[in-house]
Design a protein around this motif. Structure first.
Motif, PDB file in Angstrom:
ATOM      1  N   TYR A 125      -9.747  65.764  15.962  1.00 27.04           N
ATOM      2  CA  TYR A 125     -10.316  66.939  15.305  1.00 27.04           C
ATOM      3  C   TYR A 125     -11.818  67.033  15.531  1.00 27.04           C
ATOM      4  N   GLY A 126     -12.467  65.895  15.786  1.00 25.18           N
ATOM      5  CA  GLY A 126     -13.887  65.913  16.120  1.00 25.18           C
ATOM      6  C   GLY A 126     -14.179  66.580  17.444  1.00 25.18           C
ATOM      7  N   SER A 127     -13.147  66.792  18.260  1.00 23.32           N
ATOM      8  CA  SER A 127     -13.268  67.586  19.489  1.00 23.32           C
ATOM      9  C   SER A 127     -12.661  68.984  19.314  1.00 23.32           C
ATOM     10  N   VAL A 128     -11.519  69.041  18.635  1.00 24.98           N
ATOM     11  CA  VAL A 128     -10.812  70.315  18.469  1.00 24.98           C
ATOM     12  C   VAL A 128     -11.631  71.304  17.640  1.00 24.98           C
ATOM     13  N   PHE A 129     -12.184  70.864  16.512  1.00 20.88           N
ATOM     14  CA  PHE A 129     -12.869  71.791  15.608  1.00 20.88           C
ATOM     15  C   PHE A 129     -14.150  72.384  16.216  1.00 20.88           C
ATOM     16  N   PRO A 130     -15.028  71.587  16.845  1.00 19.03           N
ATOM     17  CA  PRO A 130     -16.185  72.222  17.487  1.00 19.03           C
ATOM     18  C   PRO A 130     -15.771  73.212  18.573  1.00 19.03           C
ATOM     19  N   LEU A 131     -14.749  72.850  19.355  1.00 20.97           N
ATOM     20  CA  LEU A 131     -14.301  73.756  20.403  1.00 20.97           C
ATOM     21  C   LEU A 131     -13.734  75.039  19.814  1.00 20.97           C
TER      22      LEU A 131
END
Length: 279
Positions: A125-131
């Motif tokens: 989620y630390g990659s999914v949410f910013p994207l």
């Protein structure tokens, strides 16, 4: 800083605006620094306000265009604020580097479920949410997304179950997004980093969630943070799909692809003879 403020920048990323998550320290900080030196305006991010302010001050003192946002990237609302910081400060967004993550030093059987989830959340989620928050702006600019993964995602690593799983997940996410969003012109890439020199204060999570130092890594196997950042920035510039850092990483790819049983034998042997390497 406005569009006018970016007009005087020079370098391969002149006029580009980037967000680098987890850029208050370590590889993220050096990636942000190199992007700045290459002409980009950069939005810094981290959870430690004091350290983030120090990094921002150092880059501003060097004459770079930077903004910053204290944000936990596992919180979607915080990621929306992070993206808003970029748009408010510079007007648009071209580059996203999802670098922020938590690692571990714990065997799966010993890990508390909440700790496993914390490591997974930070990496996935630390990659999914910013994207997710940045995607409309990146589609508009036909921009670039780089997920920072690890060579340990290529074949797994003992004492790193959640970390390896999370890093493998973002690599597969990138592949899926290339298929789904092929017509948008957005670049989706993955960099699998290898063993890297760390800041002295860097910690990972033990099985009970307590911060502990990183497992022993022979210095001769480690690249400097600046070397890794240089490879990441070159990857972004060339809009590559995948970059595997270090000879060890390339060897893992080769062995995992063509000699998987040999690869597993090597890992099991090192677990017996070099247990401190994992612990």
């Amino acid at each position: 800083m406005s569009e006018v403020g970016l007009a005087g920048s020079s370098g391969p990323f002149a006029g580009k605006v980037a967000i680098v998550t987890g850029s208050e320290s370590g590889i993220g900080r050096e990636t942000a620094r190199l992007l700045c030196e290459s002409g980009a305006a950069v939005v810094l991010n981290g959870r430690n306000a004091e350290r983030l302010a120090q990094t921002r001050a150092a880059l501003e003192a060097a004459g770079h265009a930077v903004a910053s946002c204290v944000a936990d990237v596992t919180d979607y609302a915080a990621c929306e604020q992070l993206v808003s910081t970029a748009i408010d400060a510079f007007g648009w967004l071209d580059i996203l580097v999802t670098n922020a993550s938590i690692s571990q030093r714990a065997y799966f059987a010993d890990m508390q479920p909440a700790v496993f989830r914390q490591v997974m959340d930070s990496n996935v989620y630390g990659s999914v949410f910013p994207l997710k928050a940045a995607l409309p702006h990146l589609i508009k600019s036909k921009g670039s997304v780089t997920f920072i993964s690890s060579i340990s995602a290529l074949n797994g690593m003992p004492s790193g179950s959640a970390y390896c799983a999370g890093k493998a997940a973002v690599a597969n996410l990138a592949h899926t997004l290339r298929l789904e969003l092929a017509e948008t012109g957005v670049h989706f890439g993955v960099v699998h980093i290898g063993f890297t020199q760390n800041d002295p204060e860097k910690r990972v999570l033990a099985a009970n969630g307590q911060p502990v130092s990183i497992a022993h890594r022979p210095p001769r196997w480690q690249k400097s943070q600046a070397e890794v950042a240089s490879i990441i920035v070159r990857h972004i510039q060339r809009r590559r799909q995948r970059t595997v850092i270090s000879a060890l990483g390339q060897l893992i790819v080769l062995v995992h692809t063509y000699f998987p049983r040999l690869g597993d034998w090597v890992v099991r042997t090192t677990m017996r003879r070099m247990r401190h390497f994992y612990e």
